[in-house]
Write an enzyme that holds these catalytic residues in place. Sequence first.
Site, PDB file in Angstrom:
ATOM      1  N   PHE A   1       0.842  -1.205   0.000  1.00 43.93           N
ATOM      2  CA  PHE A   1       0.000   0.000   0.000  1.00 43.93           C
ATOM      3  C   PHE A   1       0.872   1.248   0.000  1.00 43.93           C
ATOM      4  CE2 PHE A   1      -3.687   2.631   1.577  1.00 43.93           C
ATOM      5  CZ  PHE A   1      -4.477   2.374   0.468  1.00 43.93           C
ATOM      6  N   GLY A   2       1.886   1.221  -0.871  1.00 46.24           N
ATOM      7  CA  GLY A   2       2.757   2.379  -1.069  1.00 46.24           C
ATOM      8  C   GLY A   2       2.160   3.327  -2.100  1.00 46.24           C
ATOM      9  N   ARG A   3       3.015   4.171  -2.641  1.00 43.71           N
ATOM     10  CA  ARG A   3       2.540   5.210  -3.556  1.00 43.71           C
ATOM     11  C   ARG A   3       1.817   4.641  -4.758  1.00 43.71           C
ATOM     12  NH1 ARG A   3       8.029   7.380  -2.088  1.00 43.71           N
ATOM     13  NH2 ARG A   3       8.569   5.424  -3.077  1.00 43.71           N
ATOM     14  N   ILE A   4       2.415   3.630  -5.393  1.00 42.18           N
ATOM     15  CA  ILE A   4       1.824   3.134  -6.645  1.00 42.18           C
ATOM     16  C   ILE A   4       0.532   2.373  -6.355  1.00 42.18           C
ATOM     17  CG2 ILE A   4       2.182   1.653  -8.667  1.00 42.18           C
ATOM     18  CD1 ILE A   4       5.236   2.386  -8.402  1.00 42.18           C
TER      19      ILE A   4
ATOM     20  N   ARG B   1       1.774  -5.221   3.968  1.00 40.38           N
ATOM     21  CA  ARG B   1       3.142  -5.748   3.931  1.00 40.38           C
ATOM     22  C   ARG B   1       3.128  -7.265   3.786  1.00 40.38           C
ATOM     23  NH1 ARG B   1       6.322  -3.858   8.785  1.00 40.38           N
ATOM     24  NH2 ARG B   1       6.427  -1.858   7.703  1.00 40.38           N
TER      25      ARG B   1
ATOM     26  N   THR C   1       3.190  -5.161 -11.878  1.00 46.66           N
ATOM     27  CA  THR C   1       3.953  -4.017 -12.399  1.00 46.66           C
ATOM     28  C   THR C   1       5.095  -3.690 -11.435  1.00 46.66           C
ATOM     29  OG1 THR C   1       2.415  -2.505 -11.294  1.00 46.66           O
ATOM     30  CG2 THR C   1       2.016  -2.939 -13.632  1.00 46.66           C
TER      31      THR C   1
ATOM     32  N   ARG D   1       8.001  -6.156  -9.517  1.00 50.38           N
ATOM     33  CA  ARG D   1       9.255  -6.817  -9.882  1.00 50.38           C
ATOM     34  C   ARG D   1       8.955  -8.273 -10.201  1.00 50.38           C
ATOM     35  NH1 ARG D   1      10.969  -2.573 -10.789  1.00 50.38           N
ATOM     36  NH2 ARG D   1      12.734  -1.502  -9.825  1.00 50.38           N
TER      37      ARG D   1
ATOM     38  N   GLU E   1      14.385 -10.923 -16.455  1.00 52.03           N
ATOM     39  CA  GLU E   1      14.333 -10.006 -17.593  1.00 52.03           C
ATOM     40  C   GLU E   1      15.659  -9.933 -18.307  1.00 52.03           C
ATOM     41  OE1 GLU E   1      12.745  -6.104 -16.588  1.00 52.03           O
ATOM     42  OE2 GLU E   1      11.158  -7.085 -15.473  1.00 52.03           O
TER      43      GLU E   1
ATOM     44  N   HIS F   1       8.360  -4.020 -19.492  1.00 54.68           N
ATOM     45  CA  HIS F   1       8.796  -3.135 -18.402  1.00 54.68           C
ATOM     46  C   HIS F   1       8.711  -1.657 -18.802  1.00 54.68           C
ATOM     47  CE1 HIS F   1      11.406  -3.112 -14.509  1.00 54.68           C
ATOM     48  NE2 HIS F   1      10.621  -2.050 -14.562  1.00 54.68           N
TER      49      HIS F   1
ATOM     50  N   GLY G   1       6.361   0.560 -17.302  1.00 53.70           N
ATOM     51  CA  GLY G   1       5.522   1.270 -16.317  1.00 53.70           C
ATOM     52  C   GLY G   1       5.770   2.772 -16.271  1.00 53.70           C
TER      53      GLY G   1
HETATM   54  C1  GLV Z   1      11.211   0.765 -12.610  1.00 56.36           C
HETATM   55  O1  GLV Z   1      10.983  -0.414 -12.544  1.00 56.36           O
HETATM   56  C2  GLV Z   1      11.711   1.545 -11.519  1.00 56.36           C
HETATM   57  O2  GLV Z   1      12.029   0.996 -10.454  1.00 56.36           O
HETATM   58  O3  GLV Z   1      11.819   2.769 -11.695  1.00 56.36           O
HETATM   59  C1  GLV Z   2       6.884   2.865  -5.215  1.00 59.35           C
HETATM   60  O1  GLV Z   2       7.455   3.890  -5.459  1.00 59.35           O
HETATM   61  C2  GLV Z   2       5.793   2.780  -4.244  1.00 59.35           C
HETATM   62  O2  GLV Z   2       5.972   3.319  -3.163  1.00 59.35           O
HETATM   63  O3  GLV Z   2       4.751   2.168  -4.556  1.00 59.35           O
END
Ligand code: GLV
Ligand code: GLV
Length: 332
Positions: free
Chosen positions: A154-157, A177, A242, A244, A273, A291, A293
């Site tokens: 539950f981070g930024r993305i 987490r 999206t 790793r 990859e 890759h 994103g």
């Molecule tokens: C891309 O996968 C990044 O980590 O910026």
């Molecule tokens: C990545 O930058 C995240 O915090 O989701």
Amino acid sequence: MSDARFYLTTPIPEPAPTLLRAAGTVVIADEPPDAAGLREICASGEYDVVISQLRDMFDADVLSAAKIRGISNYAVGFNNVDIDAATANGILVGNTPGVLTDATADVTMLLIMATARRAVEADTFLRTGKFTGWEPDLLLGHDVSGRTLGLAGFGRIARATAKRALAFGMQVLFCPRPPGDRPVSDEELGEFAGLVTHTDWNTLVTASDYLSLHVPLNAQTRHLVDAAVLAAMKPTAILINTARGPVVDEAALVAALRSGEIAGAGLDVYEDEPRLAPGLAALPNTVLLPHVGSATVSVRAEMARLCAENAVAMAQNRMPPHPVNPKAWEER
Ligand code: GLV
Ligand code: GLV
């Protein structure tokens, strides 16, 4: 200071070259260095900061021989750097957070939609001359609106994805987490309080129609999605990654997609990859992106700016705007 020395393993966009040249000398590799080449560059004593890509692996061996002050990674992720070894060797690592959040959440939604509605398969169908007219059962897919999205992390993305999914009328669950848990206060939830539901990992896996991964790669998250998790998912569920590649056991994913244990997968990242697990590319119930994103013109320019600002600060012995391991310098 005009004596700063920067080494770029790969050219990156403006404004980085201009910002770096204004601060010192810039050397750009003709070809991305291999492991031995990277070790040599880092150990040469000729550079203050190496500006690197996710494919440049800084392991303990490279880092203990390195005579550099910092690594400025052109990415938000930094799993290509052994952070403990960097810290132990007094090498600061910088990354590019924030600027690629929306672009990556957009690609997450793209993969959800494209996989659910079979967009790539349908496009191929049409282009190969198979479209002979509207049919009641032509290329039927899965609903998105009204379905449940489970966010691993539950981070930024993840949060930017939640915002989009709520606008699509999805129910949103999250596990902050995985495979563990941690408390999340209403204050931390902020705009999402009352709109998204905190669950444990097991519930997220079993209840999601779309399971989307938004965790960093580390020892706890490697193969977070393995054969057992895939078996526990709904047979109608779709996996989205999206984050790793190694977060998913890709061979187990191929088996699960083949046997119908899950319905589909939308992937932007892969375990090894740029190679794909045998059989993955032949599966019609997948959408596979290379890759991309963060791949928009403006996002890559913003990443370049942050990357250069980190590098210049490190070369001038100032704490950069986005340090990953600030302790590396505190302990000097
Ligand atoms: C891309 O996968 C990044 O980590 O910026
Ligand atoms: C990545 O930058 C995240 O915090 O989701």
